[in-house]
Structure formats: C-alpha cells, structure tokens
Write a protein that holds these residues in place. Structure first.
Motif, PDB file in Angstrom:
ATOM      1  N   VAL A 193       0.904  -0.667   0.090  1.00 43.95           N
ATOM      2  CA  VAL A 193       0.251  -0.214   0.531  1.00 43.95           C
ATOM      3  C   VAL A 193       0.900   1.488   0.180  1.00 43.95           C
ATOM      4  N   TYR A 194       0.327   2.198  -1.036  1.00 41.23           N
ATOM      5  CA  TYR A 194       1.504   2.847  -1.537  1.00 41.23           C
ATOM      6  C   TYR A 194       0.430   4.622  -1.318  1.00 41.23           C
ATOM      7  N   PRO A 195       1.285   5.404  -0.009  1.00 39.39           N
ATOM      8  CA  PRO A 195       0.210   6.933   0.067  1.00 39.39           C
ATOM      9  C   PRO A 195      -0.142   7.607  -0.756  1.00 39.39           C
ATOM     10  N   ARG A 196      -0.029   7.043  -2.325  1.00 40.09           N
ATOM     11  CA  ARG A 196       0.186   8.047  -3.579  1.00 40.09           C
ATOM     12  C   ARG A 196       0.974   7.675  -4.334  1.00 40.09           C
ATOM     13  N   PRO A 197       0.616   7.879  -5.228  1.00 41.19           N
ATOM     14  CA  PRO A 197       1.751   7.902  -6.876  1.00 41.19           C
ATOM     15  C   PRO A 197       3.384   8.607  -6.291  1.00 41.19           C
ATOM     16  N   GLY A 198       3.621   7.636  -6.640  1.00 44.15           N
ATOM     17  CA  GLY A 198       5.369   8.681  -7.044  1.00 44.15           C
ATOM     18  C   GLY A 198       5.762   8.458  -5.290  1.00 44.15           C
ATOM     19  N   LYS A 199       4.954   8.138  -4.385  1.00 48.98           N
ATOM     20  CA  LYS A 199       5.837   7.455  -2.870  1.00 48.98           C
ATOM     21  C   LYS A 199       5.953   5.785  -2.954  1.00 48.98           C
ATOM     22  N   GLU A 200       7.038   5.399  -1.784  1.00 53.08           N
ATOM     23  CA  GLU A 200       7.392   4.719  -1.900  1.00 53.08           C
ATOM     24  C   GLU A 200       6.417   3.906  -1.234  1.00 53.08           C
ATOM     25  N   ALA A 201       5.657   2.680  -0.625  1.00 51.01           N
ATOM     26  CA  ALA A 201       4.966   1.705  -0.077  1.00 51.01           C
ATOM     27  C   ALA A 201       5.120   2.095   1.125  1.00 51.01           C
TER      28      ALA A 201
END
Length: 247
Positions: A197-205
């Motif tokens: 699960v990622y906070p948002r696209p482009g961020k680390e899980a």
C-alpha cells in the motif's frame, strides 16, 4: 443506548452503517485496520474467525458486516476490551462477536488448538530496543511497540489456532517483510498473497498486507499496488469505497 466514559466518542463506520467507541487518549483505529479487514478472506456461512490484538474491536466489527460466522477478538488491555464490548452491544452483534481478555503469548489458555478457519492480526509495529523512545501513553505504547508481544508471538499464535489449510492475514510495515516471511514459514504459514500500500503514486510503500495458508504449498502472488490518495490528494476510488461504501 451506549454509555461513554471520560473522553470517549462514538464514531461512524460509514461503509458498514455501524458505530464504534473511540478515545484519543486510549485508542483510535487507523486505516491499517480497514485495509486488513478488506484484504482478509472470510468464510460466509460456516467457519470460525479470530482477530488477535483487537484493540477496540474494529476488525471484528467490520467482519460482522461481511459474514455470518462466529468471530472472536483477543485483546490484552482491559480498557480497550471494555470499549470493544460496548461497541459490539451497541451494534447488536453480540451473538456473533465475542471478545476475550488475554495474552497472545498464552493463546493456548484462551482458545482451542487447530480449531479456526481464519486468523487476522494488526500487531505492534515497532521493535522494542533498550534505546527505543516509546510513547509515554501506556495504551499507545502497548499498541505500537513490541512490549507485551512480538511479531513472532502473533505469527506463532495464528499458527496454533488455525486448522490445516486455514488462512492467516497480517498488516505490517514493509521494512519487516523479511522478518514476516521467515517467521511465517518457521511456523508453517506459507505466504500466498501479498499487497503493498502506497500513500500516493510516486511514493514508497508504507504498509504491507500479507496472507498465508497453514501447511500450504509455496506460491506467493503479488497483488496490484493500492494507492491511498490520488495525485489530487483525494482518496483513491478503492479506498473511498472501503471507507464510505459504494455510491
């Protein structure tokens, strides 16, 4: 009618049309609990489910809206267990959901061996080291740090409870992935499904969901990523549905 104590409040679980007792100074569930509840397999009509480290009963309550089977929650803190039991009665699911006060490390004193179809757990995330800075709030410390149980304690308890072929699901931090995989195999829970699960696209899980089958054959499936927010900082459609239900 529900009696609230001290700074407790009654919050909505909108997708399930339920309410739950929470307290900012004792315990409030996080999105991780919602994610685990939605990720976990549940039998619909027959079977038995256990949720370990249940806190205020959020996962058993969420499960009760999806299945008719017997659900048991295990929690070591009396104050949290009391909150859970009042929420269960308020929502009218006391014939289906039962809470037990007890230590995961002594699960054999609470529940039957090889008796359950599904076990879930949202365990304390942070290893407790001599130099660790723990939260000064006792309730938060127990919920977040491995002071009363470790990751291995929860994996071992899940294996003890499950029938052969039963499923165990955990939510944790990606940084503990290797620990989780090795402990699951050590205790006969073969990892079968995993989702990051990622906070948002482009961020680390920042969240890991994983399910294993007791004495299952090796075959780990990596599911598509789940993004909590989109690029406009709004909940993604999938998470929005988890929280608010289908529109």
């Amino acid at each position: 009618m529900v009696v609230l104590k001290e700074d407790e409040r009654l919050d909505y679980l909108l997708a399930e049309n339920m309410r739950i007792i929470q307290s900012p100074s004792v315990f409030s569930f996080s999105l991780d609990a919602i994610l685990l509840a939605r990720f976990s397999y549940l039998p619909l009509k027959r079977g038995k489910v256990v949720d370990l480290c249940s806190g205020n009963g959020i996962i058993p309550l969420l499960f009760s809206s999806r299945t008719e089977v017997e659900i048991t929650g295990v929690e070591i803190q009396q104050r949290l267990l009391d909150m859970a039991e009042r929420s269960i009665r308020y929502n009218g699911v006391q014939d289906q959901v039962t809470m037990k006060l007890g230590d995961v490390k002594e699960i054999n004193k609470l529940l039957h061996h090889s008796h359950y179809d599904v076990v879930t757990c949202n365990p304390p995330y942070f290893e407790t080291l001599p130099t660790a800075i723990q939260n000064t709030n006792e309730h938060f410390t127990i919920a977040r740090h491995e002071v009363l149980c470790t990751l291995e304690d929860t994996v071992q308890a899940a294996s003890y409870l499950l029938k052969q072929g039963g499923k165990a699901a955990f939510v944790h931090r990606p940084g503990r992935l290797m620990d989780i995989l090795s402990l699951m195999r050590k205790h006969r829970l073969e990892p079968k499904r995993m989702r990051l699960v990622y906070p948002r696209p482009g961020k680390e899980a920042n969240t890991l969901l994983i399910e294993g089958i007791k004495d299952g054959k090796p075959d780990l499936k990596i599911l598509p990523p789940l993004f909590v927010y989109n690029e406009d900082s709004e909940y993604s459609p999938e998470v929005h549905e988890m929280l608010y239900g289908k529109e």
